[in-house]
Motif scaffolding. Sequence first.
Motif, mmCIF file in Angstrom:
data_model
loop_
_atom_site.group_PDB
_atom_site.id
_atom_site.type_symbol
_atom_site.label_atom_id
_atom_site.label_comp_id
_atom_site.label_asym_id
_atom_site.label_seq_id
_atom_site.Cartn_x
_atom_site.Cartn_y
_atom_site.Cartn_z
ATOM 1 N N ARG A 16 -6.446 37.192 13.024
ATOM 2 C CA ARG A 16 -6.678 35.754 13.183
ATOM 3 C C ARG A 16 -5.336 35.059 13.295
ATOM 4 O O ARG A 16 -4.373 35.440 12.603
ATOM 5 N N PHE A 17 -5.268 34.035 14.149
ATOM 6 C CA PHE A 17 -4.003 33.332 14.347
ATOM 7 C C PHE A 17 -3.744 32.352 13.209
ATOM 8 O O PHE A 17 -4.611 31.560 12.837
ATOM 9 N N ASN A 18 -2.532 32.426 12.635
ATOM 10 C CA ASN A 18 -2.107 31.508 11.577
ATOM 11 C C ASN A 18 -1.225 30.442 12.206
ATOM 12 O O ASN A 18 -0.095 30.701 12.603
ATOM 13 N N ARG A 19 -1.757 29.232 12.324
ATOM 14 C CA ARG A 19 -1.019 28.154 12.993
ATOM 15 C C ARG A 19 0.279 27.823 12.267
ATOM 16 O O ARG A 19 1.313 27.567 12.900
ATOM 17 N N ARG A 20 0.215 27.798 10.952
ATOM 18 C CA ARG A 20 1.413 27.409 10.175
ATOM 19 C C ARG A 20 2.548 28.398 10.374
ATOM 20 O O ARG A 20 3.705 28.004 10.532
ATOM 21 N N LYS A 21 2.214 29.677 10.404
ATOM 22 C CA LYS A 21 3.244 30.696 10.566
ATOM 23 C C LYS A 21 3.484 31.071 12.025
ATOM 24 O O LYS A 21 4.451 31.752 12.347
ATOM 25 N N GLY A 22 2.591 30.641 12.888
ATOM 26 C CA GLY A 22 2.762 30.906 14.304
ATOM 27 C C GLY A 22 2.615 32.365 14.684
ATOM 28 O O GLY A 22 3.307 32.849 15.591
ATOM 29 N N ARG A 23 1.711 33.068 14.024
ATOM 30 C CA ARG A 23 1.522 34.487 14.343
ATOM 31 C C ARG A 23 0.117 34.914 13.962
ATOM 32 O O ARG A 23 -0.572 34.262 13.189
ATOM 33 N N TYR A 24 -0.283 36.039 14.552
ATOM 34 C CA TYR A 24 -1.560 36.651 14.196
ATOM 35 C C TYR A 24 -1.385 37.454 12.907
ATOM 36 O O TYR A 24 -0.355 38.096 12.685
ATOM 37 N N GLU A 25 -2.419 37.408 12.081
ATOM 38 C CA GLU A 25 -2.392 38.158 10.823
ATOM 39 C C GLU A 25 -3.640 39.021 10.708
ATOM 40 O O GLU A 25 -4.745 38.608 11.080
ATOM 41 N N ARG A 26 -3.459 40.175 10.166
ATOM 42 C CA ARG A 26 -4.561 41.117 10.028
ATOM 43 C C ARG A 26 -5.553 40.640 8.968
ATOM 44 O O ARG A 26 -5.157 40.223 7.879
#
Length: 235
Positions: free
Chosen positions: A79-89
């Motif tokens: 899922r994409f994490n907007r705050r961190k700007g990356r996809y996370e498992r």
Amino acid sequence: MSHLATPPHRTGLLVVQPLKRKQCAECRGGPLTLLVLEEGAPRCLDCADLGHLVFLPRGDTALTRRAREESALSAVVVRFNRRKGRYERQGVLVEEAALGRAEVRCLADAEARRRRRARDARRRAVEDVRFADVFAAEIRRLFPRCPVERAQGIAAHASVRGSGRVGRSAAGRALSEAAVVSAVVASVRHLDTPYDRLLMSGVPRHEARRRISAGVESVLGGWRAEEEEEGVAAG
């Protein structure tokens, strides 16, 4: 679809938890809770031939690893994490039967660990009893007239595992005379003098110890008396 257009490159299948409402480009079903990107277009799990898989959330590393080992087909869910700007498992999709087999393997390991902990606890308990007996014997050697039950109680209290008391210190484990005497003095101070009452009445600790020092020495002297009497008799 800006966040879905560039999912992270991974070996194996990748499934996305979308942040916005999406529909399957093939069957038009939706909104999709999980989707697969094919040529930049979202597909539901059924259309992507992954509908028979079950979701295993992240968190249990051993279960996840074994479920993927057991499963002929699996996919990583991100899922994409907007705050961190990356996809996370977020977890994995695996065959339901494979997950069941993995759970059985993990339960077997958990049972083995439980039995090992039980064995270790029994071993430590035996070691603790033996050490307390040796500590009590050393108290009786230094204070021949100390009642047996009292010596055993002092030893048991001083040598409780994880207590940080003198019996668990390096000196205590080595049965140094200073450590053994310290344990005995502490017991006498609390049980045979008004020390605790003085503390509760607001007397500073050092002053309270000064006031009861004669009483402590009197008890210790009585417990040492046998050696002194033997010396007189020999004279």
